[in-house]
Write an enzyme that holds these catalytic residues in place. Structure first.
Site, PDB file in Angstrom:
ATOM      1  N   ASP A  78      -4.490  10.769  -1.431  1.00  0.00           N
ATOM      2  CA  ASP A  78      -3.624   9.819  -0.727  1.00  0.00           C
ATOM      3  C   ASP A  78      -2.182  10.304  -0.705  1.00  0.00           C
ATOM      4  O   ASP A  78      -1.344   9.771   0.029  1.00  0.00           O
ATOM      5  CB  ASP A  78      -3.692   8.441  -1.402  1.00  0.00           C
ATOM      6  CG  ASP A  78      -4.520   7.454  -0.600  1.00  0.00           C
ATOM      7  OD1 ASP A  78      -4.796   7.730   0.583  1.00  0.00           O
ATOM      8  OD2 ASP A  78      -4.887   6.407  -1.154  1.00  0.00           O
ATOM      9  N   LYS A  88     -14.019   4.355   5.141  1.00  0.00           N
ATOM     10  CA  LYS A  88     -13.851   5.633   4.439  1.00  0.00           C
ATOM     11  C   LYS A  88     -15.199   6.183   3.975  1.00  0.00           C
ATOM     12  O   LYS A  88     -15.462   7.395   4.075  1.00  0.00           O
ATOM     13  CB  LYS A  88     -12.901   5.455   3.255  1.00  0.00           C
ATOM     14  CG  LYS A  88     -11.479   5.100   3.681  1.00  0.00           C
ATOM     15  CD  LYS A  88     -10.622   4.613   2.518  1.00  0.00           C
ATOM     16  CE  LYS A  88      -9.255   4.138   3.001  1.00  0.00           C
ATOM     17  NZ  LYS A  88      -8.441   3.540   1.931  1.00  0.00           N
ATOM     18  N   GLN A 116      -7.493   1.983  -4.090  1.00  0.00           N
ATOM     19  CA  GLN A 116      -7.330   1.081  -2.953  1.00  0.00           C
ATOM     20  C   GLN A 116      -6.309   0.003  -3.285  1.00  0.00           C
ATOM     21  O   GLN A 116      -6.456  -0.716  -4.271  1.00  0.00           O
ATOM     22  CB  GLN A 116      -8.680   0.435  -2.588  1.00  0.00           C
ATOM     23  CG  GLN A 116      -8.647  -0.415  -1.337  1.00  0.00           C
ATOM     24  CD  GLN A 116      -8.407   0.409  -0.078  1.00  0.00           C
ATOM     25  OE1 GLN A 116      -8.949   1.486   0.075  1.00  0.00           O
ATOM     26  NE2 GLN A 116      -7.572  -0.097   0.806  1.00  0.00           N
TER      27      GLN A 116
END
Length: 962
Positions: free
Chosen positions: A152, A83, A127
């Site tokens: 997300d 990422k 995460q």
């Protein structure tokens, strides 16, 4: 096809460019591979171009992504590195925040809150999984992310919007979004097709179902309880698999010609690989590709698209931010005034305004929640950590409001300061902060009343502003009086004890061992005694250590009280029998006259404040050595008492612009300006194009000169504009108008046009403009208009001001109209700020003390020379010998005249300025010569303001503050 309004992936072509073309109705022998690598590369290139466009649109702006990780899992580290690499490729700022395994849930939530409030971050992902030794509620953590930054797409708010079809008003989870992008590339019509989704996780299955439903597919969700999984799969025109089971879906399950999207990532044994394993999906690829028309490989299919869609969501979030907020421009909502005529009392106006909650104000100006300590709904303290966070932010424009020489008629500097800030903010829509002093309660209950501005240009709520606020003045009172108590107690104990007894009490034994405190070690170093073992000192060293030997007549430190009380101007202390006849004559000052107030106003941080508090000289020894608060051993305790007072106080104006209220030193024996820290924080918050408007006490000859030569010298800040406030009425008094008596109607000279009297009085305006120009700063004159002023009078003042060197002169009506009445003033200030400032100090610090005093007297006051009394001459010698000659000068003289005689109005010249005495505020960092007699404790008049002040027991409202 997808075509509907809900889906706009940002410019991707409907034609497939990542796989071979398949003609309608035809069937290839082997499925076309949907390459996520190829498509994601195209999308990343598009995003890179969009980021460059944003940078051109807003120079200095970059989309920001924050990745919060708990623990140190290898798989998480790998995903994060992918990422970060993708973000760097498209020109995005990406910040990886790695938190330890030992972190608690509350600490994780606190970090998320901080990132939520950071305007430079537009996307935040947590995460998963959270690798912590402590229990952490994943759902709670996920939902703590601001929906506006949830790139997300995992918060309940974004999921809920997606579920009900509000796809244009939410962020879509990255994997399903990538899947839809891949499906779109096939050219297959989604609307009306049968779609099957295997898996119902919140990350893939559930949002994938919602996306397909939004595209008008008929969707079946399958899971572990589905009775005939193979049969359901066999009916699917579009199959999306996210079950997490290796090669679960066989080729013979699949409907011929179906589109197969495989989201699975599984490891299976493979002895031919060096690692002993290989990656496969949830679909038996080699079988399925012989049946399907399109299929995603694993790896290289959905995986690259997931990261790519994360980047797209972040760029989209940054676009939304730019649409709502210009970089460096606050997203602030101003308060609309509801003006009435005639203008009501200040307290009625203050209460008529629906003020914003102070937490909202803090958020609007860019303060983070953990940088603000709330004191109820209307005021808050701002932590000094804000300065460190904003250290790379450029400062805004710095404006100081001052005035002509004050008269009893008033000039309205505070009102102008607030009105100007309201005009810049609420009417010109420019970031602006007003920074003002905290008023003493003495005048509030005495003769002056409140000091929050007036009319429709006020700090609100005015009762909070004028009373205790957040307790800063009380902290100064406690600190100051602790020093006073320590001085007398030390003299008493030295007079009644032997060296040995003093030493045993100052350095007591603890469990059989003696040890010096840190402050005592500092005193030993000052005395040149380089020993740390209390038992190692000689008798002579013990005597030097314990004996301050204060000369009572040299004590300059007084007790203070924040109340006007004339009977405390001279008192005798120590009359109780317990003090054994150790009496002395002393006095009380009002709290704002305390040197600790000046220290608070001039400090630039906790360490600096601690050092300044330790340097304060309270007396001299009988040998002439300066005695400091460090010598008394009290400076550390003072820092503790002042640790909260050092934080500036946040309030607001009637029109919803922010105000810092902090420190309020006397403008005669001290420098009369609000705090350096408030100005520095405000200058960072407003940014390069914003303004900070601060006020200097009394006239330009006193407050402005000290602002430049003391405050700016210590702060390192350089002003851009001086706003000089004048009124027609006050200038008429300077022209020889009759004396004004409180409670008696004004004479006709002040209420009727009188151009001759006004022209004579403009001599004071002329001199104060000259004083400001001496420092190389542009001057804008604000003529605070009253109803009795005629247009001819106002024009005379404005034209005279411009003729003698003002950049501009503007009529103002902000008292009656709020910011609207100061718009032209604000525009003039804005224009003046664009001129290159040639700021310079009036004198060099290296000059001898007398020369510095003479420079101020001659160049600022118009004196011919100065004359020092024998006492003042002696002090010059003493301070030079003690090493204080390099300090700036803070003249203590009457504010009612440019000269030392209050009755001399206008601009007197040729006088000799008498210097009665010189005193030192070493901690604050200046010497203050006394010109005539200075009262540091006001008295109460015959009819004090407190006669009108009362509390309504039902509403708890304060009445009587005007």
């Amino acid at each position: 096809d997808l075509g509907g309004d809900w889906w706009s992936p940002g410019g991707g072509s409907a034609a497939c460019t990542c796989c071979p073309s398949v003609a309608a109705g035809a069937r290839a022998m082997e499925a076309a591979a949907l390459s996520g690598k190829t498509l994601s590369a195209q999308v990343r290139e598009r995003l890179k171009n969009e980021v460059n466009q944003m940078k051109e649109q807003a120079p200095g702006f970059r989309p920001g992504l924050a990745i919060l990780q708990v623990g140190d899992r290898d798989d998480s580290n790998l995903y994060i590195s992918m990422k970060l690499k993708a973000a760097a490729e498209i020109g995005m700022n990406a910040n990886h925040m790695k938190l330890p395994k030992t972190i608690t849930e509350d600490e994780v939530l606190s970090n998320i809150t901080r990132i939520n409030e950071d305007p430079s971050v537009h996307g935040l992902i947590v995460q998963l999984p959270l690798d912590s030794i402590n229990p952490i509620d994943v759902e709670k953590v996920t939902n703590a992310v601001s929906p506006e930054k949830d790139v997300d797409g995992l918060t309940s708010i974004n999921a809920g919007k997606l579920a009900r079809g509000d796809v244009n008003d939410c962020f879509i989870p990255c994997t399903p979004k990538g899947c839809m992008e891949l499906i779109k590339q096939t050219g297959v019509k989604v609307a009306g097709s049968n779609a099957v989704v295997i898996g119902r996780s919140k990350i893939v299955g559930a949002p994938m179902r919602d996306l397909l439903v939004c595209s008008n597919a008929t969707v079946t969700t399958c899971h572990s309880k589905t009775a005939d999984l193979q049969g359901e799969v066999g009916r699917a025109d579009i199959l999306v698999v996210g079950a997490g089971r290796a090669e679960m879906v066989k080729g013979d399950w699949i409907k011929p010609g179906a589109v197969v999207i495989d989201c699975g990532i599984n490891h299976v044994p493979d002895s031919t690989r060096p690692s002993g394993k290989r990656v496969v999906g949830d679909v038996a690829y080699n079988e399925a590709k012989m049946v399907a028309s399109f299929i995603t490989p694993v790896p290289g299919g959905v995986g690259p698209m997931t990261v790519c869609m994360l980047m797209e969501n972040t760029v989209e979030s940054a676009k939304r931010y730019l649409e709502k907020c210009k970089p460096g421009k606050w997203a602030i909502q101003y308060t609309k005034l509801q003006r009435v005529e005639p203008v009501p009392s200040d307290i009625i106006i203050s209460r008529s305004c629906a003020a914003k909650h102070i937490s909202r104000m803090a958020n609007e100006v860019g303060l983070l929640s953990d940088e603000v300590e709330l004191y109820g709904k209307s005021k808050a303290k701002v932590l000094l950590t804000t300065l460190n966070r904003l250290k790379e932010q450029p400062d805004g424009k710095y404006v100081v409001v001052t005035g002509i020489t004050p008269t009893p008629l008033g000039e309205g500097k505070s009102t102008t300061t607030i009105g100007l800030a309201q005009a810049i903010g609420a009417h010109l829509d420019i970031n602006v902060f007003a920074c003002v002093r905290q008023p003493s309660q003495g005048p509030t209950f005495g003769i002056k009343g409140g000091a929050a501005g007036g009319g429709y240009s006020q700090v609100i709520p005015m009762e909070e502003f004028n009373l205790h606020l957040t307790g800063d003045i009380h902290a100064i009172t406690a600190s100051n009086n602790l020093v006073a108590a320590a001085i007398d107690a030390r003299m008493f104990h030295e007079a009644t004890q032997s060296d040995k007894a003093l030493y045993n009490r100052l350095v007591p034994s603890n469990k059989g061992a003696k040890a010096f405190s840190n402050i005592q070690l500092k005193r030993l170093q000052k005395l040149g005694i380089n020993k740390t073992d209390p038992t190692a000192l000689t008798d002579e060293e013990v005597s030097r250590f314990v004996r301050l030997d204060i000369e009572p007549d040299s004590i300059t430190w007084q007790r203070v009280l924040d109340t006007n009380d004339r009977f405390l101007r001279k008192i005798t202390i120590g009359q109780s029998s317990t003090e054994k006849g150790f009496t002395r004559t002393t006095q009380f000052d009002i709290t704002v006259a305390s040197e600790i107030m000046a220290v608070l106003a001039l400090t630039d941080g906790l360490k600096d404040m601690r050092d300044r508090l330790g340097k304060m000289v309270v007396a001299s020894s009988k040998r002439g050595t300066p005695i400091t608060t460090d010598d008394l051993g009290i400076s550390g305790a003072l820092a503790v008492l002042m640790k909260d007072a050092i934080k500036p106080n946040l309030m607001q104006t009637l029109e919803g612009t922010p105000v810092f209220v902090h420190a309020g030193p006397f403008a005669n024996i001290a420098h009369g300006n609000s705090s350096v820290l408030a100005d520095k924080i405000a200058l960072k918050l407003v940014g390069a194009n914003g303004f900070v408007v601060t006020e200097a006490g009394f006239g330009a000859d006193i407050g402005m000169e000290k602002f430049f030569d003391i405050k700016c010298r210590y702060s390192g800040l350089r002003p851009h504009v001086v706003v000089l406030v004048a009124t027609v009425r006050a200038l008429k008094m300077h022209g020889g108008g009759p004396t004004v008596t409180a409670g008696v109607p004004l004479q006709k000279e002040y209420t009727e046009e009188n151009l001759d009297l006004l022209a004579k009085g403009c001599s004071n305006l002329r001199k104060q403009i000259e004083n400001a120009n001496t420092f190389g700063v542009a001057v804008v004159v604000a003529v605070n208009a009253f109803k009795s002023d005629t247009e001819a009078e106002l024009e005379l003042v404005c034209s005279t001001a411009k003729e003698v060197g003002a950049f501009d002169a503007v009529k103002c009506t902000h008292w009656a109209e709020g910011g609207l009445g100061a718009v032209e003033l604000a525009k003039a200030v804005q224009r003046a700020s664009e001129i290159q400032s040639d700021f310079k100090f009036l004198y060099d610090l290296e000059l001898p003390i007398v020369d510095k005093i003479r420079t101020i007297a001659q160049r600022i006051y118009g004196a011919a020379d100065v004359e020092l009394s024998p006492e003042a001459q002696h002090k010059v010698q003493v301070y030079t010998e003690q090493g204080f000659a390099g300090l700036p000068i803070c003249m203590a003289k009457t504010h009612l005249s440019l000269s030392h005689e209050p009755e001399k109005k206008g601009a007197p010249t040729g006088f000799v300025l008498p210097i009665r005495d010189i005193r030192a505020s070493v901690g604050a960092g200046f010497l203050y010569p006394l010109v005539g007699t200075m009262s540091t404790m006001p008295g109460l008049p015959t009819r004090p303001c407190f006669y009108d002040i009362d509390l309504d027991p039902e509403t708890e409202e304060v009445n009587g503050l005007f």
